[in-house]
Design a protein around this motif. Structure first.
Motif, PDB file in Angstrom:
ATOM      1  N   MET B   1       0.843  -1.203   0.000  1.00  0.00           N
ATOM      2  CA  MET B   1       0.000   0.000   0.000  1.00  0.00           C
ATOM      3  C   MET B   1       0.880   1.256   0.000  1.00  0.00           C
ATOM      4  N   LYS B   2       0.483   2.190  -0.812  1.00  0.00           N
ATOM      5  CA  LYS B   2       1.228   3.441  -0.832  1.00  0.00           C
ATOM      6  C   LYS B   2       1.027   4.191   0.482  1.00  0.00           C
ATOM      7  N   ILE B   3       2.076   4.898   0.866  1.00  0.00           N
ATOM      8  CA  ILE B   3       1.993   5.618   2.137  1.00  0.00           C
ATOM      9  C   ILE B   3       0.904   6.696   2.076  1.00  0.00           C
ATOM     10  N   SER B   4       0.773   7.341   0.897  1.00  0.00           N
ATOM     11  CA  SER B   4      -0.227   8.409   0.800  1.00  0.00           C
ATOM     12  C   SER B   4      -1.637   7.840   0.977  1.00  0.00           C
ATOM     13  N   VAL B   5      -1.860   6.605   0.556  1.00  0.00           N
ATOM     14  CA  VAL B   5      -3.174   5.969   0.745  1.00  0.00           C
ATOM     15  C   VAL B   5      -3.405   5.709   2.231  1.00  0.00           C
ATOM     16  N   ALA B   6      -2.362   5.207   2.908  1.00  0.00           N
ATOM     17  CA  ALA B   6      -2.458   4.949   4.346  1.00  0.00           C
ATOM     18  C   ALA B   6      -2.782   6.237   5.099  1.00  0.00           C
ATOM     19  N   ARG B   7      -2.181   7.333   4.634  1.00  0.00           N
ATOM     20  CA  ARG B   7      -2.439   8.621   5.286  1.00  0.00           C
ATOM     21  C   ARG B   7      -3.883   9.046   5.106  1.00  0.00           C
ATOM     22  N   LYS B   8      -4.379   8.868   3.882  1.00  0.00           N
ATOM     23  CA  LYS B   8      -5.773   9.243   3.606  1.00  0.00           C
ATOM     24  C   LYS B   8      -6.715   8.447   4.497  1.00  0.00           C
ATOM     25  N   ILE B   9      -6.439   7.153   4.649  1.00  0.00           N
ATOM     26  CA  ILE B   9      -7.299   6.304   5.471  1.00  0.00           C
ATOM     27  C   ILE B   9      -7.263   6.779   6.931  1.00  0.00           C
ATOM     28  N   THR B  10      -6.054   7.088   7.412  1.00  0.00           N
ATOM     29  CA  THR B  10      -5.911   7.546   8.802  1.00  0.00           C
ATOM     30  C   THR B  10      -6.739   8.797   9.059  1.00  0.00           C
ATOM     31  N   LEU B  11      -6.586   9.788   8.164  1.00  0.00           N
ATOM     32  CA  LEU B  11      -7.294  11.056   8.369  1.00  0.00           C
ATOM     33  C   LEU B  11      -8.800  10.849   8.262  1.00  0.00           C
ATOM     34  N   THR B  12      -9.213   9.995   7.306  1.00  0.00           N
ATOM     35  CA  THR B  12     -10.646   9.724   7.167  1.00  0.00           C
ATOM     36  C   THR B  12     -11.189   9.119   8.454  1.00  0.00           C
ATOM     37  N   LEU B  13     -10.429   8.199   9.055  1.00  0.00           N
ATOM     38  CA  LEU B  13     -10.852   7.580  10.309  1.00  0.00           C
ATOM     39  C   LEU B  13     -11.050   8.632  11.398  1.00  0.00           C
ATOM     40  N   VAL B  14     -10.074   9.572  11.467  1.00  0.00           N
ATOM     41  CA  VAL B  14     -10.168  10.621  12.485  1.00  0.00           C
ATOM     42  C   VAL B  14     -11.433  11.447  12.276  1.00  0.00           C
ATOM     43  N   VAL B  15     -11.677  11.846  11.020  1.00  0.00           N
ATOM     44  CA  VAL B  15     -12.852  12.672  10.738  1.00  0.00           C
ATOM     45  C   VAL B  15     -14.129  11.888  11.047  1.00  0.00           C
ATOM     46  N   VAL B  16     -14.126  10.605  10.743  1.00  0.00           N
ATOM     47  CA  VAL B  16     -15.305   9.784  11.040  1.00  0.00           C
ATOM     48  C   VAL B  16     -15.542   9.735  12.551  1.00  0.00           C
ATOM     49  N   VAL B  17     -14.461   9.551  13.322  1.00  0.00           N
ATOM     50  CA  VAL B  17     -14.607   9.517  14.787  1.00  0.00           C
ATOM     51  C   VAL B  17     -15.197  10.839  15.290  1.00  0.00           C
ATOM     52  N   VAL B  18     -14.703  11.960  14.737  1.00  0.00           N
ATOM     53  CA  VAL B  18     -15.220  13.265  15.159  1.00  0.00           C
ATOM     54  C   VAL B  18     -16.695  13.391  14.794  1.00  0.00           C
ATOM     55  N   LEU B  19     -17.049  13.006  13.582  1.00  0.00           N
ATOM     56  CA  LEU B  19     -18.443  13.118  13.151  1.00  0.00           C
ATOM     57  C   LEU B  19     -19.344  12.228  13.999  1.00  0.00           C
ATOM     58  N   VAL B  20     -18.855  11.022  14.322  1.00  0.00           N
ATOM     59  CA  VAL B  20     -19.647  10.134  15.173  1.00  0.00           C
ATOM     60  C   VAL B  20     -19.876  10.784  16.534  1.00  0.00           C
ATOM     61  N   SER B  21     -18.848  11.476  17.041  1.00  0.00           N
ATOM     62  CA  SER B  21     -18.993  12.108  18.356  1.00  0.00           C
ATOM     63  C   SER B  21     -19.986  13.272  18.314  1.00  0.00           C
ATOM     64  N   PHE B  22     -20.322  13.758  17.111  1.00  0.00           N
ATOM     65  CA  PHE B  22     -21.389  14.763  17.018  1.00  0.00           C
ATOM     66  C   PHE B  22     -22.747  14.109  17.293  1.00  0.00           C
ATOM     67  N   PHE B  23     -22.903  12.886  16.822  1.00  0.00           N
ATOM     68  CA  PHE B  23     -24.203  12.217  16.894  1.00  0.00           C
ATOM     69  C   PHE B  23     -24.386  11.439  18.197  1.00  0.00           C
ATOM     70  N   VAL B  24     -23.318  10.769  18.634  1.00  0.00           N
ATOM     71  CA  VAL B  24     -23.422   9.887  19.791  1.00  0.00           C
ATOM     72  C   VAL B  24     -22.731  10.560  20.971  1.00  0.00           C
ATOM     73  N   ASN B  25     -23.272  10.359  22.169  1.00  0.00           N
ATOM     74  CA  ASN B  25     -22.682  11.011  23.335  1.00  0.00           C
ATOM     75  C   ASN B  25     -21.482  10.234  23.853  1.00  0.00           C
ATOM     76  N   VAL B  26     -20.381  10.286  23.106  1.00  0.00           N
ATOM     77  CA  VAL B  26     -19.189   9.583  23.565  1.00  0.00           C
ATOM     78  C   VAL B  26     -18.085  10.560  23.976  1.00  0.00           C
ATOM     79  N   GLY B  27     -18.150  11.787  23.453  1.00  0.00           N
ATOM     80  CA  GLY B  27     -17.189  12.788  23.886  1.00  0.00           C
ATOM     81  C   GLY B  27     -15.756  12.490  23.510  1.00  0.00           C
ATOM     82  N   THR B  28     -15.561  11.887  22.332  1.00  0.00           N
ATOM     83  CA  THR B  28     -14.189  11.622  21.910  1.00  0.00           C
ATOM     84  C   THR B  28     -13.476  12.918  21.524  1.00  0.00           C
TER      85      THR B  28
END
Lengths: 192, 321
Positions: B1-28
């Motif tokens: 896997m290209k490193i740039s792809v791994a980076r994209k996946i990492t950042l997407t995961l972070v944004v998903v976690v943040v968006l989930v914390s908008f909807f669910v009361n987890v306070g991440t």
């Protein structure tokens, strides 16, 4: 950066904002809050909202309580989550978020024809709202800790003629100073 | 896997976690502080600002800050390439793509082909002069002692970012609140998302919805080169990462076209931090983005866990012989 600090602090005057429990020392709070959104995110009753530009540039993005969305049961999750200690330990028996204040213009029970609404009196989890001789609600300031349940359930905007304002008849208002046991009784007596 | 792809996946995961914390009361939380209850990452600049603004050192913040500092020392400026949403955001909203890097890559591939056909050094039309023997010697040495053409604009340890950092901290100490947080592009990115969510989910329209993106756009497109010229968060990370030795890009001089005399500088032109992986000076600024690894036409660049300087020198010595 220096200019930005000055402008944010003095040019856009900061309006008092109702902070989550433990954030009542506004100077400490504004110095330590990094606007990370964790307290808002964790609140299980959704009473923590987020301040926006209308609350001043300094307050924008900081947490503020909105008792229209929920009330506070002092579960302390927001305090546990705060990474910088902007929200300090809070004792709901000795401190308050801010006291509840009744707006007689808006309150159903205070209307000339008499409304008989007992919602907040019956609902208050701390028995901090009693009645006066005519059965109208009065806030006992030495018992009130500003949990906001009264504001949350207040039906003044639903039952009365729609006046276009969002404010309810009983509100927990920021900037009323710290809770001092003992001296509040007199204040409560004066108000009723 | 290209490193740039791994980076994209990492950042997407972070944004998903943040968006989930908008909807669910987890306070991440957001990138200002992210974690579970009391165990959380904290923005090192935010933490520093709260210390200066309040003159109190809350143990929780202090411990988190020290852990983050150790993390940056060990891993370097990984935050900038792997977690920060600013560079991808800028890239996404830049409609006119910069073709100079692609041109350089194409030229190198062309040169590689030509070198296969005719042995020896090839000068490419319109490109810089091929390296002299002396410059090549300095390259394989791993450190720029005789300023070769590619390292002409070497980065200094202290630059304008550190000035912005100093200003932000001074202002914070004077006015008593975290000043930079107001305009932090990382914070504003998530604040804009939150403002949008509050509008859609809670019917709470506010000027923030307009003001935050405008602030952000100013930083991204008016103060271009935000990351290497202005960002005080990057400045904190760059100071902390000076002792960093792990995950530094390493050039296999056997494979590298440049050491063979072909005028290839793809690794230099793709590097957003304006570094040259041949040259260890200023390498603490490396964000481990892996673009030099992904783009090298000869696959000569790797990011090993650790390579001792001595070993590297020995390797190049045997190569020279």
């Amino acid at each position: 950066m220096l200019a930005l600090g000055g402008v944010a602090k003095y040019a856009f005057g900061d309006t008092p904002v109702l902070r989550p429990p433990g954030g009542q020392d506004e100077k400490h709070f504004i110095a330590t809050c990094i606007k990370c959104d964790r307290c808002r995110g964790v609140c299980p009753l959704n009473c923590i909202s987020v301040a926006n530009m209308n609350d001043g540039l300094l307050n924008a993005r900081t947490p503020k309580l909105d008792y229209h969305l929920g009330y506070c049961d002092f579960c302390d999750l927001c305090i546990q989550c705060c990474p910088t200690g902007a929200l300090k330990d809070f004792d709901p028996d000795k401190e308050w978020v801010a006291p509840a204040v009744i707006d007689r213009e808006l309150c159903i029970a205070y209307q000339p024809m008499g409304g008989g609404c007992m919602k907040c009196i019956d609902g208050c989890p701390y028995d901090a709202i009693t009645t006066d001789t005519q059965g109208r609600p009065v806030v006992e300031l030495d018992k009130c800790n500003g949990c906001g349940y009264c504001e949350y359930i207040c039906p003044s905007n639903s039952y009365r003629v729609f006046s276009g304002i969002r404010k309810r008849a009983i509100t927990v208002e920021a900037d009323r100073g710290p809770r001092i046991a003992g001296s509040q009784q007199a204040q409560a007596g004066g108000a009723s | 896997m290209k490193i740039s792809v791994a980076r994209k996946i990492t950042l997407t995961l972070v944004v998903v976690v943040v968006l989930v914390s908008f909807f669910v009361n987890v306070g991440t939380g957001t990138l200002s502080s992210m974690g579970w209850e009391a165990i959380a990452y904290i923005c090192p600049l935010g933490a520093l600002e709260t210390f200066l603004a309040s003159w109190t050192f809350v143990p929780r913040a202090l411990i988190a800050f020290i852990l983050v500092a150790v993390g940056v020392i060990v891993l370097g400026k990984v935050f900038c390439a792997w977690l920060c949403p600013v560079p991808p955001l800028r890239k996404f909203f830049t409609f006119k793509k910069d073709t100079s890097v692609d041109d350089a890559i194409a030229a190198s591939h062309k040169a590689l082909k030509a070198a296969g056909a005719t042995e020896g050094a090839i000068a490419i039309e319109g490109a810089i002069e091929p390296l002299s023997a002396e410059e090549q010697a300095s390259l394989v040495g791993g450190s720029c002692k005789s300023g070769c053409s590619s390292c002409a604009t070497q980065r200094k340890k202290l630059d304008s970012r550190h000035l912005v950092l100093g200003g932000a901290l001074l202002s914070t100490a004077i006015f008593g609140f975290p000043v930079f947080c107001i305009v932090c592009p990382v914070g504003l990115t998530f604040a804009s998302l939150l403002a949008l969510w509050r509008l859609v989910g809670f019917n709470e329209p506010s000027w923030a919805l307009l003001v935050f993106p405008v602030f952000l756009a100013l930083e991204l497109f008016v103060l271009r080169k935000w990351c290497i010229k202005f960002c005080p968060l990057g400045a904190v990370m760059s100071l902390l990462s000076i002792p960093n030795r792990l995950f530094r890009p390493h050039v296999d001089t056997k494979k590298c076209l440049r050491t063979q005399g072909i005028d290839c500088a793809v690794c230099v032109s793709v590097c957003e931090e304006e570094l040259d992986p041949h040259c260890m000076d200023g390498m603490h600024e490396c964000t481990k983005c892996g673009l030099c690894v992904d783009k090298c036409p000869a696959h000569a660049v790797t990011i090993p866990l650790y390579i001792a300087k001595k070993k590297q020198l020995e390797k190049t010595k045997t190569l020279a012989e």
